[in-house]
Design an enzyme around this catalytic site. Structure first.
Site, short mmCIF file in Angstrom:
data_model
loop_
_atom_site.label_atom_id
_atom_site.label_comp_id
_atom_site.label_asym_id
_atom_site.label_seq_id
_atom_site.Cartn_x
_atom_site.Cartn_y
_atom_site.Cartn_z
N ASP A 138 0.86 -1.18 0.00
CA ASP A 138 0.00 0.00 0.00
C ASP A 138 0.90 1.23 0.00
O ASP A 138 2.11 1.13 0.25
CB ASP A 138 -0.93 0.01 1.22
CG ASP A 138 -2.04 1.04 1.08
OD1 ASP A 138 -2.44 1.35 -0.05
OD2 ASP A 138 -2.50 1.57 2.12
N GLU B 171 0.92 5.71 0.91
CA GLU B 171 0.30 6.98 1.28
C GLU B 171 1.04 8.04 0.49
O GLU B 171 2.26 7.97 0.32
CB GLU B 171 0.42 7.25 2.78
CG GLU B 171 -0.09 6.14 3.69
CD GLU B 171 -1.57 5.85 3.53
OE1 GLU B 171 -2.30 6.72 3.00
OE2 GLU B 171 -2.01 4.76 3.94
N ASP C 114 -1.85 3.84 -6.55
CA ASP C 114 -0.68 3.20 -5.93
C ASP C 114 0.35 2.80 -6.98
O ASP C 114 1.56 2.92 -6.75
CB ASP C 114 -1.12 1.98 -5.13
CG ASP C 114 -2.00 2.33 -3.95
OD1 ASP C 114 -1.51 3.00 -3.04
OD2 ASP C 114 -3.17 1.94 -3.96
N TYR D 44 -2.63 2.85 11.55
CA TYR D 44 -3.57 2.89 10.43
C TYR D 44 -2.91 2.36 9.16
O TYR D 44 -3.49 1.54 8.43
CB TYR D 44 -4.04 4.33 10.24
CG TYR D 44 -4.90 4.57 9.03
CD1 TYR D 44 -6.29 4.55 9.11
CD2 TYR D 44 -4.32 4.86 7.79
CE1 TYR D 44 -7.07 4.79 7.99
CE2 TYR D 44 -5.10 5.10 6.67
CZ TYR D 44 -6.47 5.07 6.78
OH TYR D 44 -7.24 5.31 5.67
N ASP E 115 -3.54 -1.41 6.86
CA ASP E 115 -3.91 -1.45 5.45
C ASP E 115 -3.32 -2.67 4.74
O ASP E 115 -3.89 -3.16 3.76
CB ASP E 115 -3.45 -0.17 4.73
CG ASP E 115 -4.42 0.97 4.93
OD1 ASP E 115 -5.53 0.73 5.44
OD2 ASP E 115 -4.08 2.12 4.57
#
Length: 376
Positions: free
Chosen positions: A34, A36, A90, A156, A160
């Site tokens: 994942d 961010e 992503d 968090y 994921d």
């Protein structure tokens, strides 16, 4: 203890630590990924965090501190299956940071589309559906570029990928049982291929415009030339699309076909700053379209609200919907609206319609061919 309670992970901020993590993941069959990122003032996303999980371990990689290493690049293209949920952005982030795309890939959102009639299920709902867990939402829109990240942000981010592995165990079993694993893998290969094309798609951007039927062929060519130019420029300048010039404005310019700056400035949607900065370029592209040989111009697009397009489109759409219902899938998993429109337009233009290939062709082409024959 709940899966989401006190997740454990390692923070990676040095090349050596990243290589050590990659060595630990090297024997894994499945790796959850994942990202961010931040994307408001640029065309390209700014990587802020990368998450990896495999074999009961989780790593949070800080791209503000380190670049992708050769070992990490090799891992992203190893034989291990890479899991990402809703992968499109992503993939851009990995391409930007690592210079490669993760493959082979399984997008768990795509996988869910083959298992239910909800193709766009979000990650939190997916976890709740398969694991019965409710993920925290508080950090969804937090500042991922700040350092240090808070414990809540790290938890968090780790969840994921931790939950993604658990979801895939159940999805994978369901795909195998339904006989649709091959379909899902083929669809995800296509997503990776599409992400790798990049600038090759610029010349096709104009086909996204739903109002092309309002334009004459020479106007359509002007719009095509301007959108192709714009797509190349936003990459070169690293700007959001609308910060340079929006589709709406380019459509208005194509509709007006201005011959000079005065006529360009008279278009309601065109601001003086655009005339000053990009006016000469836009006028040159319009002039190129004006001088193009007639036989080289795009065809007239049919009005989607009128016959003969509308009844043919509705018949093709019903064919897709009926087949999707029989498979227990959402119609858009089989064929998107714009693809159905393209088939109808090709048929009406006297061209051989380009029908879907691969698993979609297996599911649809016999029915689509029959519908086209009945409509002719």
């Amino acid at each position: 203890m709940s899966l989401i309670d006190s997740p454990s992970y390692q923070w990676i901020a040095t090349p050596r630590a990243l290589d050590d993590a990659c060595a630990q993941m090297a024997t894994a069959d499945v790796i959850a990924l994942d990202t961010e990122f931040f994307r408001e003032k640029t065309f390209y996303p700014l990587p802020a965090l990368f998450q990896f999980a495999a074999g009961g371990m989780t790593w949070l990689v800080d791209p503000l501190a380190i670049d992708c290493t050769p070992a990490c690049r090799a891992l992203l293209q190893s034989d291990a299956l890479k899991l990402i949920h809703a992968c499109s952005e992503d993939l851009e982030v990995f391409q930007r940071w690592a210079g490669v795309l993760p493959a082979p890939l399984m997008d768990t959102q795509v996988a869910q589309g083959f298992l239910s009639d909800t193709p766009g299920m979000g990650y939190q709902k997916l976890v709740e559906h398969w694991l019965g867990e409710t993920l925290p939402k508080e950090e969804t829109r937090s500042d991922w570029l700040k350092r240090p990240l808070s414990r809540a942000q790290c938890d968090y981010a780790a969840l994921d990928v931790i939950c993604l592995l658990e979801v895939w165990k159940r999805q994978g079993e369901a795909l195998e049982k339904s006989g649709r694993m091959r379909w899902a893998l083929a669809q995800c290969r296509a997503l990776v291929e599409q992400a790798g094309r990049g600038a090759d798609q610029d010349a096709k951007w104009f086909t996204r415009q739903r109002q092309l039927w309002r334009l004459a062929p020479r106007q359509i060519e002007a719009y095509r030339l301007m959108t192709t130019w714009r797509e190349g420029e936003i990459r070169r300048r690293d700007l959001p699309r609308n910060w340079l010039v929006s589709d709406k404005v380019l459509f208005a310019v194509a509709d007006a076909m201005p011959k000079n700056r005065f006529e360009l400035a008279a278009i309601e949607e065109v601001k003086p700053s655009l005339v000053k900065k990009e006016g000469d370029t836009l006028l040159a592209l319009v002039q190129t379209a004006r001088e193009r040989d007639a036989e080289a111009l795009p065809r007239v697009w049919p009005d989607p609200a009128r016959p003969p397009f509308k009844p043919l489109f509705k018949a093709l759409k019903k064919t897709v919907s009926d087949r999707a219902a029989a498979l227990g899938m959402a119609p858009e998993m089989l064929l998107r609206r714009r693809d159905i429109e393209a088939i109808a337009m090709q048929a009406l233009a006297g061209e051989t319609p380009v029908l879907p290939d691969g698993w979609r062709g297996e599911c649809l082409n016999e029915s689509l061919t029959r519908t086209l024959e009945e409509a002719s």
